[in-house]
Design a protein around this motif. Structure first.
Motif, mmCIF file in Angstrom:
data_model
loop_
_atom_site.group_PDB
_atom_site.id
_atom_site.type_symbol
_atom_site.label_atom_id
_atom_site.label_comp_id
_atom_site.label_asym_id
_atom_site.label_seq_id
_atom_site.Cartn_x
_atom_site.Cartn_y
_atom_site.Cartn_z
ATOM 1 N N ASN A 1 -2.408 5.430 -2.925
ATOM 2 C CA ASN A 1 -3.809 6.583 -3.088
ATOM 3 C C ASN A 1 -3.481 7.399 -2.409
ATOM 4 N N ALA A 2 -4.252 8.988 -2.187
ATOM 5 C CA ALA A 2 -3.133 10.116 -1.498
ATOM 6 C C ALA A 2 -4.229 10.621 -0.661
ATOM 7 N N VAL A 3 -3.962 11.132 -0.130
ATOM 8 C CA VAL A 3 -5.501 11.914 1.444
ATOM 9 C C VAL A 3 -4.962 13.807 1.076
ATOM 10 N N ILE B 1 -0.798 14.574 -7.242
ATOM 11 C CA ILE B 1 -1.972 14.301 -7.356
ATOM 12 C C ILE B 1 -1.712 12.428 -8.802
ATOM 13 N N SER B 2 -1.293 14.063 -9.594
ATOM 14 C CA SER B 2 -1.534 13.077 -11.110
ATOM 15 C C SER B 2 -0.156 11.598 -10.806
ATOM 16 N N LEU B 3 0.667 11.902 -9.675
ATOM 17 C CA LEU B 3 1.558 10.826 -9.609
ATOM 18 C C LEU B 3 0.386 9.454 -8.834
ATOM 19 N N THR B 4 -0.423 9.389 -8.607
ATOM 20 C CA THR B 4 -0.807 8.776 -7.292
ATOM 21 C C THR B 4 -1.047 8.034 -8.027
ATOM 22 N N ARG B 5 -2.174 8.674 -9.149
ATOM 23 C CA ARG B 5 -3.540 8.192 -10.136
ATOM 24 C C ARG B 5 -2.400 6.843 -11.460
ATOM 25 N N SER C 1 1.137 -1.223 -0.209
ATOM 26 C CA SER C 1 -0.249 -0.234 -0.191
ATOM 27 C C SER C 1 0.834 1.322 0.086
ATOM 28 N N ILE C 2 0.545 1.463 -0.674
ATOM 29 C CA ILE C 2 1.031 3.163 -1.271
ATOM 30 C C ILE C 2 0.316 4.872 -0.504
ATOM 31 N N ILE C 3 0.021 5.403 0.326
ATOM 32 C CA ILE C 3 -0.303 6.229 0.587
ATOM 33 C C ILE C 3 0.311 7.871 -0.030
ATOM 34 N N ASN C 4 -0.202 8.779 -0.258
ATOM 35 C CA ASN C 4 0.349 9.921 -0.077
ATOM 36 C C ASN C 4 -0.271 10.648 0.057
ATOM 37 N N ILE C 5 0.434 11.600 0.970
ATOM 38 C CA ILE C 5 -0.205 13.249 1.300
ATOM 39 C C ILE C 5 -0.232 13.908 0.972
ATOM 40 N N ALA C 6 -1.402 14.937 0.195
ATOM 41 C CA ALA C 6 -1.471 15.684 -0.573
ATOM 42 C C ALA C 6 -1.690 17.062 0.132
ATOM 43 N N SER C 7 -2.541 17.749 -1.240
ATOM 44 C CA SER C 7 -2.893 18.987 -0.502
ATOM 45 C C SER C 7 -4.082 19.478 -0.827
ATOM 46 N N GLY D 1 -4.894 -0.311 5.104
ATOM 47 C CA GLY D 1 -5.621 -2.300 4.926
ATOM 48 C C GLY D 1 -6.189 -2.815 4.002
ATOM 49 N N VAL D 2 -7.130 -1.497 3.445
ATOM 50 C CA VAL D 2 -7.841 -1.706 2.262
ATOM 51 C C VAL D 2 -7.490 -2.438 1.360
ATOM 52 N N LYS D 3 -8.133 -3.501 0.890
ATOM 53 C CA LYS D 3 -7.145 -3.947 -0.363
ATOM 54 C C LYS D 3 -7.435 -3.258 -1.801
ATOM 55 N N THR D 4 -9.088 -3.736 -1.947
ATOM 56 C CA THR D 4 -9.520 -3.158 -2.685
ATOM 57 C C THR D 4 -10.147 -1.666 -3.205
ATOM 58 N N VAL D 5 -9.278 -0.597 -3.039
ATOM 59 C CA VAL D 5 -9.050 0.907 -3.275
ATOM 60 C C VAL D 5 -8.441 1.311 -3.893
ATOM 61 N N SER D 6 -8.311 1.971 -4.866
ATOM 62 C CA SER D 6 -6.427 2.573 -5.493
ATOM 63 C C SER D 6 -7.419 3.192 -6.124
ATOM 64 N N GLY D 7 -6.253 4.677 -6.304
ATOM 65 C CA GLY D 7 -6.618 5.117 -7.750
ATOM 66 C C GLY D 7 -7.113 6.131 -6.935
ATOM 67 N N GLN D 8 -7.150 6.545 -5.442
ATOM 68 C CA GLN D 8 -8.591 7.535 -5.189
ATOM 69 C C GLN D 8 -7.347 8.875 -3.791
ATOM 70 N N ILE D 9 -8.593 9.919 -4.613
ATOM 71 C CA ILE D 9 -7.958 11.069 -3.498
ATOM 72 C C ILE D 9 -9.173 11.386 -2.142
ATOM 73 N N PHE D 10 -8.792 10.828 -0.969
ATOM 74 C CA PHE D 10 -9.881 11.239 0.072
ATOM 75 C C PHE D 10 -9.320 12.609 0.298
ATOM 76 N N ASN D 11 -10.426 13.359 0.147
ATOM 77 C CA ASN D 11 -10.273 15.262 1.093
ATOM 78 C C ASN D 11 -10.197 14.831 2.394
ATOM 79 N N PHE D 12 -9.685 14.819 3.531
ATOM 80 C CA PHE D 12 -9.985 15.276 4.671
ATOM 81 C C PHE D 12 -10.143 15.638 5.412
ATOM 82 N N ASP D 13 -11.534 16.455 5.220
ATOM 83 C CA ASP D 13 -11.578 18.021 5.826
ATOM 84 C C ASP D 13 -13.196 18.156 5.839
#
Length: 233
Positions: free
Chosen positions: A170-172, A152-156, A125-131, A217-229
């Motif tokens: 994914n990115a957050v 963001i583009s790199l994540t996708r 799992s790779i998670i990128n902190i974006a903004s 730990g999520v196995k079936t979600v990828s390429g998504q940008i999660f806005n935790f706001d």
């Protein structure tokens, strides 16, 4: 069951420190790196290393030593980030290059080298902190916004390329929270953040860390940008 291992960049303070604490409390081995300020804390089953992620050779050595220490890497969190505030006509080439090299190039190098081992594992799992700055324009934030748009583009793209190996990317977008970077914001900006929030609140950094722990730990979600706001423009 053998403990999982997470590699977190930028662990000295802020989000990185909170992530280190959260993952450690949940039984993960921690490979952490920092550039200048050595962490003022310790956690069990951890290895903290001084690394400049803008230098590819140092990143390669980081990945190699992390695998040597713990056997494999299950999750990578690209958290390290810098900002140099100046309008475009006042921004020096050195300021621009420092931000791009750290925020974008560094994230690319970590992903590139982590994928070498994760592809062999057929998992990871790779998670990128974006903004949110990747999508909004702010005066004086050209370098930071451009670098985070690139993340963001790199994540996708990485998600599409790595998916067939069972690897999620994914990115957050962490929202505004009170860390060393957020503490420099003025009262007027903080009030604007709260006004645009449907909860009249800023991001809770502990909740953010818990969310990222869950996402690891999520196995079936990828390429998504999660806005935790909770801001609405």
């Amino acid at each position: 069951m053998k403990a999982k291992t997470v590699l977190i960049t930028g662990i000295s303070r802020g989000i990185g420190k909170e992530l280190t604490s959260s993952f450690s409390k949940n039984g993960w081995n921690i490979c952490g790196c920092y550039k200048n300020n050595s962490p003022d804390y310790t956690v069990p089953n951890s290895k903290f290393t001084k690394v400049d992620i803008s230098k590819h050779n140092e990143v390669k050595e980081l990945i190699k030593s992390s695998i040597s220490e713990f056997g494999k890497i299950d999750c990578v969190i690209n958290n390290a980030s810098v900002a140099k505030r100046a309008t475009i006509f006042r921004m020096t080439n050195e300021m621009w290059e420092h931000v791009i090299k750290t925020n974008l190039n560094g994230t690319f190098y970590i992903i590139k080298e982590a994928l070498r081992t994760m592809i062999k594992q057929r998992s990871g799992s790779i998670i990128n902190i974006a903004s949110i700055s990747a999508f909004k324009s702010y005066v004086g934030a050209a370098g930071y916004s451009a670098s985070k748009s690139g993340v963001i583009s790199l994540t996708r793209t990485a998600a599409r390329e790595a998916g067939r190996f069972g690897i999620t990317v994914n990115a957050v977008l962490p929202g505004f929270h009170f860390t060393s970077m957020g503490d420099n914001a003025g009262d007027a900006y903080i009030e604007e953040v709260k006004r645009k929030s449907v909860l009249n609140a800023t991001t809770d950094i502990k909740e953010l860390a818990d969310f990222i722990l869950f996402l690891a730990g999520v196995k079936t979600v990828s390429g998504q940008i999660f806005n935790f706001d909770s801001r609405i423009a």
